[in-house]
Design a protein around this motif. Sequence first.
Motif, short mmCIF file in Angstrom:
data_model
loop_
_atom_site.label_atom_id
_atom_site.label_comp_id
_atom_site.label_asym_id
_atom_site.label_seq_id
_atom_site.Cartn_x
_atom_site.Cartn_y
_atom_site.Cartn_z
N TRP A 158 39.84 -0.57 4.49
CA TRP A 158 39.97 -1.04 3.12
C TRP A 158 39.69 -2.54 3.02
CZ3 TRP A 158 42.94 -4.42 0.19
CH2 TRP A 158 42.84 -4.25 -1.20
N LEU A 198 43.91 0.49 6.70
CA LEU A 198 43.95 -0.87 6.16
C LEU A 198 42.74 -1.67 6.61
CD1 LEU A 198 45.49 -3.12 4.64
CD2 LEU A 198 46.64 -3.65 6.79
N LEU A 212 45.37 4.00 2.16
CA LEU A 212 46.68 3.40 2.43
C LEU A 212 47.84 4.31 2.11
CD1 LEU A 212 45.98 -0.16 0.96
CD2 LEU A 212 45.55 0.67 3.28
N ARG A 213 47.56 5.50 1.58
CA ARG A 213 48.66 6.39 1.18
C ARG A 213 49.48 6.83 2.38
NH1 ARG A 213 50.44 9.58 -3.01
NH2 ARG A 213 49.01 8.52 -4.41
N ILE A 229 46.63 -0.67 -7.66
CA ILE A 229 45.85 -1.44 -6.68
C ILE A 229 44.66 -2.11 -7.36
CG2 ILE A 229 44.42 -1.28 -4.61
CD1 ILE A 229 46.24 0.98 -3.65
N GLY A 233 41.87 2.37 -1.93
CA GLY A 233 43.20 1.98 -1.47
C GLY A 233 44.17 3.14 -1.51
N ASP A 234 44.09 3.95 -2.57
CA ASP A 234 44.96 5.12 -2.65
C ASP A 234 44.66 6.10 -1.53
OD1 ASP A 234 46.75 7.09 -4.12
OD2 ASP A 234 44.84 8.15 -4.15
N PRO A 253 50.86 1.65 5.21
CA PRO A 253 50.15 0.40 4.91
C PRO A 253 49.45 -0.22 6.10
CG PRO A 253 52.51 0.01 5.10
CD PRO A 253 52.32 1.49 5.22
N ILE A 254 49.81 0.17 7.33
CA ILE A 254 49.25 -0.47 8.52
C ILE A 254 48.55 0.58 9.37
CG2 ILE A 254 49.78 -1.70 10.66
CD1 ILE A 254 52.08 -3.04 9.22
N CYS A 289 50.45 -9.94 8.80
CA CYS A 289 50.37 -9.65 7.37
C CYS A 289 50.32 -10.93 6.54
CB CYS A 289 51.56 -8.80 6.93
SG CYS A 289 51.33 -7.04 7.20
#
Length: 496
Positions: free
Chosen positions: A43, A40, A31-32, A207, A27-28, A35-36, A93
């Motif tokens: 993940w 994503l 998504l860093r 996360i 996730g790090d 977020p979209i 979302c």
Amino acid sequence: MDNDAAVEPARLKRETLLCALLLGVLGDLLLRAGPIGPGLVVWIGMAGTGTTWLAWRTGATRWRPVVAWSTVALLAAALMVVRHNGFIQFLLCLLLPLAVSQIIMLGWGARLGRSLPLDHLYAMVSVPFRALFGAVPLLAGATRGRAPALRRLAGVGRGLALAIPLIWVFTGLLSSADAGFNRVADRAFDVFTITELSSHLIVALLIAWAVSGWLAVVVDHGQDNRFRRIPLPSIGRDETLIVLGSLALLFGGFVVLQLGYLFGGQEAIQRISGLTMAEYARRGFFELVTIAGLTLGLLLFAGAVSTSQRLYRGLALVLVGLVLVMLVSATQRFVLYIDEFGLSLDRLTVLAILLWLAFTLLLFSATVLRGRLYWFASGSTLAGVVMVLVFALMNPAGWVASVNLERTIDQQQSLDTDYLLALGADAVPVVLERLDALPEAERCQLSAELLWRWPPIVEDNSDWRVWNWAEVRARHAVREEQRRLRVMARGCLVGR
């Protein structure tokens, strides 16, 4: 045998924590940048795979619904990459916590076809709480009976705490002693600074903590829906008759008036209401949709607390019929509203909600009023999921742009160019297709704005993790039409 049975759950929980930690690190990394985007999607695909594996490891058959809801979340994330409008991405979302809530419901045996409205409500409320506190019992269960392993883990932690400062000091001394080593060390510390490493570690752990709370429900068979234990009041025949009967009379009077509007046309609307068509269209649409939603909630609550089910079902059926007529009236107002004021994304969204409410009311009549409450909650949830996915697939921003452009071209209505461009990249191909037919002033302004917002000379060098298909498509379309746009934008480029 008893020891083996006691150790196996603890082992499964340790595997769950390891899976959460891996998802935290991924996730790090993914998504860093934002977020979209495709990050994503990747993940969520990994999270769905890990959740399915854990569900399969439990030996239960509930891994199949886990696969289904993971697929829903994956589709929602993929559509966020396709669409560029922020509101549409927000609606998509919402499907992510919904998918998590449906997996949470599996913990107490609820699933599609076997769930009550309270199951869905409690599961949605549980999503943020399990993200905050769900990892605590998981950690306690995973460490049970593992004192040697914990001591070794503590030793590893102490060793790292002692080694890192020493490495830092001696690296500095060695860098001062040799220029070549200094260059290598500088490059290493440019990539792995203490601040950046700390940032990555904190994000990954946060996360992992949230994900472990959600994953815990897959391996924990002892969950319970606490909402089902809340004692509900009860109302008798008289209370049911007064409450639902008075609403039926009120709605009936309103519907009688609406029938005159529906079949009398414009003259009847102006004669009975005293309003112009514009005023009639502006008033009531959103209120009628709200009334339908509130009535549905009231009927569900009344069905749970009424002791006179026969009377309740009769009055509820009357109310459902009256509310459906109100929704037909709301649809009529919506059509008039578009003719008078144009289409917007929020109005189109409310229309989609209206259609969902109409379906849900019909489903309520076919299930709850026939004693099949389980199928109502499942059906309305699936209808909501399908509505959001179809809504995103049909490109609502492009549809809104098309309707408003046609009003300007065919009916010489005013065009809100600022709102048209605020719809985002999804509307750009539609605007370019109809640009030549617009009046000169709007054509000039839109051409200039398109060149400014989607400059053809700028290459798309964005991070793949936040890449967006609609944005790339819009930029490519503007690049293909840049000569024509520059000609039409003459005189409108001042200040750009």
